[in-house]
Design a protein around this motif. Structure first.
Motif, PDB file in Angstrom:
ATOM      1  N   LEU A   1      36.830  42.714  38.600  1.00 15.38           N
ATOM      2  CA  LEU A   1      35.982  42.375  37.618  1.00 15.38           C
ATOM      3  C   LEU A   1      36.240  43.550  36.542  1.00 15.38           C
ATOM      4  N   LYS A   2      36.027  44.715  37.035  1.00 16.02           N
ATOM      5  CA  LYS A   2      36.133  46.098  36.191  1.00 16.02           C
ATOM      6  C   LYS A   2      37.229  46.186  35.417  1.00 16.02           C
ATOM      7  N   GLN A   3      38.323  45.852  36.034  1.00 16.56           N
ATOM      8  CA  GLN A   3      39.709  45.810  35.347  1.00 16.56           C
ATOM      9  C   GLN A   3      39.505  44.664  34.177  1.00 16.56           C
ATOM     10  N   GLN A   4      38.955  43.428  34.520  1.00 15.68           N
ATOM     11  CA  GLN A   4      39.050  42.601  33.349  1.00 15.68           C
ATOM     12  C   GLN A   4      38.099  42.888  32.243  1.00 15.68           C
ATOM     13  N   LEU A   5      37.039  43.578  32.504  1.00 12.45           N
ATOM     14  CA  LEU A   5      36.185  43.890  31.594  1.00 12.45           C
ATOM     15  C   LEU A   5      36.722  45.308  30.701  1.00 12.45           C
ATOM     16  N   GLY A   6      37.219  45.944  31.264  1.00 11.72           N
ATOM     17  CA  GLY A   6      37.604  47.012  30.609  1.00 11.72           C
ATOM     18  C   GLY A   6      39.305  46.770  29.734  1.00 11.72           C
ATOM     19  N   ASP A   7      39.524  45.607  29.723  1.00 13.02           N
ATOM     20  CA  ASP A   7      40.791  44.948  29.063  1.00 13.02           C
ATOM     21  C   ASP A   7      40.285  44.408  27.749  1.00 13.02           C
ATOM     22  N   ALA A   8      40.355  44.801  26.703  1.00 15.45           N
ATOM     23  CA  ALA A   8      39.715  44.273  25.277  1.00 15.45           C
ATOM     24  C   ALA A   8      40.458  42.871  25.123  1.00 15.45           C
ATOM     25  N   GLN A   9      41.563  42.665  25.622  1.00 20.72           N
ATOM     26  CA  GLN A   9      42.357  41.456  25.479  1.00 20.72           C
ATOM     27  C   GLN A   9      41.926  40.404  26.447  1.00 20.72           C
ATOM     28  N   SER A  10      41.129  40.838  27.413  1.00 18.03           N
ATOM     29  CA  SER A  10      40.779  39.733  28.577  1.00 18.03           C
ATOM     30  C   SER A  10      39.746  38.756  27.846  1.00 18.03           C
ATOM     31  N   THR A  11      39.734  37.627  28.383  1.00 20.18           N
ATOM     32  CA  THR A  11      38.628  36.740  27.880  1.00 20.18           C
ATOM     33  C   THR A  11      37.524  37.113  28.423  1.00 20.18           C
ATOM     34  N   HIS A  12      37.416  37.562  29.660  1.00 16.85           N
ATOM     35  CA  HIS A  12      36.175  37.941  30.424  1.00 16.85           C
ATOM     36  C   HIS A  12      35.423  39.090  29.496  1.00 16.85           C
ATOM     37  N   SER A  13      36.327  40.013  29.221  1.00 12.72           N
ATOM     38  CA  SER A  13      35.784  41.260  28.141  1.00 12.72           C
ATOM     39  C   SER A  13      35.124  40.677  26.915  1.00 12.72           C
ATOM     40  N   GLN A  14      36.022  39.838  26.240  1.00 13.57           N
ATOM     41  CA  GLN A  14      35.539  39.227  24.846  1.00 13.57           C
ATOM     42  C   GLN A  14      34.262  38.301  25.006  1.00 13.57           C
ATOM     43  N   VAL A  15      34.167  37.700  26.133  1.00 13.47           N
ATOM     44  CA  VAL A  15      32.836  37.047  26.397  1.00 13.47           C
ATOM     45  C   VAL A  15      31.677  37.852  26.584  1.00 13.47           C
TER      46      VAL A  15
ATOM     47  N   THR B   1      35.809  25.061  50.751  1.00 13.42           N
ATOM     48  CA  THR B   1      34.381  24.403  51.062  1.00 13.42           C
ATOM     49  C   THR B   1      34.320  22.827  51.054  1.00 13.42           C
ATOM     50  N   SER B   2      34.967  22.155  50.206  1.00 12.50           N
ATOM     51  CA  SER B   2      34.907  21.016  50.092  1.00 12.50           C
ATOM     52  C   SER B   2      33.631  20.324  49.572  1.00 12.50           C
ATOM     53  N   HIS B   3      33.021  21.374  48.873  1.00 12.60           N
ATOM     54  CA  HIS B   3      31.731  20.957  48.248  1.00 12.60           C
ATOM     55  C   HIS B   3      31.815  21.144  46.751  1.00 12.60           C
ATOM     56  N   ASN B   4      31.755  20.133  45.963  1.00 13.85           N
ATOM     57  CA  ASN B   4      31.913  19.951  44.506  1.00 13.85           C
ATOM     58  C   ASN B   4      31.217  21.424  43.764  1.00 13.85           C
ATOM     59  N   ARG B   5      29.816  21.885  44.142  1.00 13.93           N
ATOM     60  CA  ARG B   5      29.396  22.800  43.324  1.00 13.93           C
ATOM     61  C   ARG B   5      30.054  24.121  43.584  1.00 13.93           C
ATOM     62  N   ALA B   6      30.878  24.218  44.491  1.00 10.73           N
ATOM     63  CA  ALA B   6      31.531  25.656  44.881  1.00 10.73           C
ATOM     64  C   ALA B   6      32.508  25.697  43.708  1.00 10.73           C
ATOM     65  N   ILE B   7      32.749  24.979  42.728  1.00  3.96           N
ATOM     66  CA  ILE B   7      33.652  25.099  41.567  1.00  3.96           C
ATOM     67  C   ILE B   7      33.153  26.110  40.617  1.00  3.96           C
ATOM     68  N   ASN B   8      31.854  26.309  40.606  1.00  2.22           N
ATOM     69  CA  ASN B   8      31.251  27.081  39.727  1.00  2.22           C
ATOM     70  C   ASN B   8      30.416  28.349  40.460  1.00  2.22           C
ATOM     71  N   ARG B   9      30.913  28.651  41.822  1.00  2.00           N
ATOM     72  CA  ARG B   9      30.338  29.707  42.428  1.00  2.00           C
ATOM     73  C   ARG B   9      31.090  30.830  42.826  1.00  2.00           C
ATOM     74  N   HIS B  10      31.902  31.273  41.965  1.00  2.43           N
ATOM     75  CA  HIS B  10      32.882  32.206  42.321  1.00  2.43           C
ATOM     76  C   HIS B  10      32.326  33.692  42.635  1.00  2.43           C
ATOM     77  N   ARG B  11      33.119  34.312  43.429  1.00  4.16           N
ATOM     78  CA  ARG B  11      32.557  35.705  43.751  1.00  4.16           C
ATOM     79  C   ARG B  11      33.654  36.519  43.283  1.00  4.16           C
ATOM     80  N   TRP B  12      33.223  37.570  42.455  1.00  4.51           N
ATOM     81  CA  TRP B  12      34.004  38.256  41.935  1.00  4.51           C
ATOM     82  C   TRP B  12      34.183  39.674  42.722  1.00  4.51           C
ATOM     83  N   GLU B  13      35.394  40.221  42.926  1.00  8.63           N
ATOM     84  CA  GLU B  13      35.632  41.382  43.603  1.00  8.63           C
ATOM     85  C   GLU B  13      35.374  42.385  42.321  1.00  8.63           C
ATOM     86  N   LEU B  14      34.470  43.336  42.719  1.00  3.14           N
ATOM     87  CA  LEU B  14      34.157  44.434  41.705  1.00  3.14           C
ATOM     88  C   LEU B  14      35.227  45.077  40.981  1.00  3.14           C
ATOM     89  N   ASP B  15      36.115  45.582  41.539  1.00  3.94           N
ATOM     90  CA  ASP B  15      37.443  46.321  41.007  1.00  3.94           C
ATOM     91  C   ASP B  15      38.248  45.478  40.287  1.00  3.94           C
TER      92      ASP B  15
END
Length: 580
Positions: free
Chosen positions: A464-478, A448-462
């Motif tokens: 994200l579910k995999q990450q949140l289902g992994d107890a060792q994942s940073t995303h799950s821990q957060v 995009t070449s837009h600085n704000r895009a750096i913090n506007r990620h789009r997650w694919e649900l599958d």
């Protein structure tokens, strides 16, 4: 005096203040009647009580785009609703960022205010979310898209919108105008009457309205009524500080802007008593506070100074500036409160730190964020100087180290920031990417070449579910840690947004404040070690009442001896309460 008589008199006074120096096509009385009709206010409408708090410790607002989470073959708003129900039941309110058709700025250049972006869903999806949680929506009131029908009619010189936009002349004295962008202020636009120069506070695709025309006000009151009908109960007035313009002035925070907010609050409260206004005014702190008015403007104001000050505290291991600011903040009177946040879809604004951090501190903050992968957006000052305006970075990355560089305390530092924010006076707002521990999105930034895009990620649900289902994942821990914090917070009367707050003096490495419930039955001492060193906390300095039983709500550790000294690990927070 009847409900209608009182309302009509109030609206008439407010409109006379707004339009006192302007010739308008209709009488003030006609305008009053039209606004009341649009909002469907009648003799049977309930008169709003002044100084009523429409919030409690149960309230936490999640900030998200409608398409922050995607599932192939499914409307993003449907996916978002399912994600909220499944993973963030601790959240009772949601702010869906502009969900309308738009042309730029990720939604903030609105093409059509009355429609839901088809790529997201429809009004039924919006109302479905509003049926389960309090819904906050943007009212992008300062400007719209240059591709809107209104602006197309402006270019044609006929039809609705042909006189909705503010124009000036290049020869006008615009030297004092305050704005957050480096682009030229005026956009040359060809019309049947010749070249018009349209005022653009933000970008040439975001053309500013002219509220000197009462028809613009009527349009926005109509929009507000539609949003109320769809289930919206919190209105975020985007960029409202720039609303009224006067050539030759700064064209920010003008008295007419404040009066329009008061007028809209009057209408909204009479239409729905518990509806709220939050003003988004990314300006120096003293100016921001004026948007409370006398509890008759914004119900909530963004605590824009909190993000830069809190991040500065955690990367320097020094809470001096944060403590000074907290001590200077007036308690919000009943009927108003602060909206606290430390991450959002935008970046970390630096203007709200002006006067609170000195230039060297701001530069150190900027340099450190660059080292952690952040980008810096600039603005042009009145003297033509380029000055850092905003830091663009994911919060998890922003807290991966200190001024000394990256270290191993990133997760602890990240949770410390939220332990502080969730305990402060006010309503907490948490960006979805903070709930998920999302990192800098360099791919989206490059695309995009837009600085704000750096913090506007789009997650694919599958994924994200995999990450949140992994107890060792940073995303799950957060998410797990954040959920625990929020759930503890919602059970504490002392964390009511309007409960008493006092700043504690515990040195520069310990940042602390005391909260007391409105019935004075619960006290909580909120203390954080903001350094990367083990630090002693002398419990006797807190003056705990000896006859009470005290416990740290976060670790569930009982304080057996109130004369003892306890050790706080790097970035550890304690919430010491007499109501464990």
């Amino acid at each position: 005096m009847s409900v209608m008589d009182g309302l009509q008199q109030k609206l008439q006074h407010q409109l006379e203040c707004i339009y006192k120096d302007i010739d308008i096509d209709q009488s003030i009385n006609q305008l009053v009647s039209r606004l009341i009709e649009i909002m469907r206010i009648s003799e049977f409408s309930q008169v709003p009580e002044p100084f009523v708090n429409h919030w409690s410790e149960k309230d936490t607002i999640m900030i998200t785009y409608g398409d922050s989470i995607l599932q192939q073959g499914e409307r993003p708003l449907t996916t978002l609703a399912q994600f909220i129900d499944s993973y963030v039941g601790c959240i009772n309110s949601v702010h869906i960022l502009p969900f309308f058709p738009y042309s730029s700025d990720d939604g903030f250049a609105v093409i059509d205010y009355s429609s839901v972006n088809e790529s997201l869903g429809d009004w039924a999806d919006i109302s479905a979310i509003a049926s389960k949680r309090r819904l906050m929506s943007d009212l992008v009131i300062n400007h719209c898209s240059s591709r809107s029908l209104w602006f197309e009619n402006f270019c044609k010189g006929e039809g609705p919108g042909h006189d909705y936009f503010f124009t000036a002349q290049p020869k006008d004295d615009l030297s004092e105008v305050v704005r957050p962008r480096t682009s030229t202020l005026l956009r040359p636009t060809e019309t049947p009457t010749g070249t018009q120069h349209v005022w653009c506070t933000f970008s040439h695709d975001q053309v500013d309205f002219d509220f000197r025309n009462p028809q613009v006000l009527i349009e926005f009151v109509t929009i507000i009524r539609q949003y109320l009908d769809a289930g919206v109960s919190i209105f975020r007035f985007d960029a409202v500080a720039f609303l009224w313009k006067i050539v030759g002035s700064k064209s920010i925070n003008l008295v007419q802007t404040h009066e329009i907010i008061r007028l809209l609050r009057t209408l909204i409260e009479h239409a729905q008593n518990d509806a709220m206004i939050i003003t988004e005014t990314n300006i120096p702190n003293t100016q921001n506070l004026t948007y409370f008015g006398n509890a008759n403007e914004a119900h909530c104001i963004y605590n824009f100074s909190l993000p830069p000050l809190l991040i500065n505290t955690l990367i320097t291991s020094n809470c001096l500036y944060l403590k000074r600011w907290l001590m200077s903040m007036p308690p919000a009177q009943d009927g108003t409160t602060y909206f606290n946040f430390i991450a959002s879809h935008d970046g970390i604004g630096l203007r709200p730190a002006e006067g609170l951090l000195d230039d060297d501190e701001i530069q150190t903050l900027v340099d450190t964020m660059k080292d952690f992968g952040g980008k810096i957006s600039a603005r042009t000052t009145e003297t033509g100087e380029q000055k850092p305006y905003e830091i663009n970075i994911a919060l998890y990355d922003a807290l991966q180290g200190t001024t000394k560089g990256k270290d191993l305390w990133g997760m602890q530092r990240f949770m410390c920031a939220h332990s502080i924010m969730l305990a402060l006076e006010g309503i907490p707002g948490i960006y979805i990417h903070s709930l998920l521990g999302t990192r800098n999105d360099y791919e989206k930034l490059a695309n995009t070449s837009h600085n704000r895009a750096i913090n506007r990620h789009r997650w694919e649900l599958d994924e994200l579910k995999q990450q949140l289902g992994d107890a060792q994942s940073t995303h799950s821990q957060v998410l797990s840690a954040m959920t625990k914090l929020i759930n503890i917070r919602t059970q504490q009367a002392a964390f009511h947004p309007s409960a008493t707050q006092f700043t504690l003096h515990l040195g520069l490495q310990l940042f602390g404040f005391w909260r007391q419930s409105r019935n004075r039955k619960q006290s909580i001492f909120c203390i954080s070690n903001v350094s990367d060193q083990v630090t002693d906390l002398p419990i006797n300095e807190l003056n705990l009442v000896i006859s009470e039983h005290w416990v740290d709500l976060l670790s569930e550790t009982k304080i057996e001896d109130i004369t003892q000294t306890i050790q706080l690990q790097p970035y550890q927070t304690v919430w010491i309460s007499n109501k464990g």
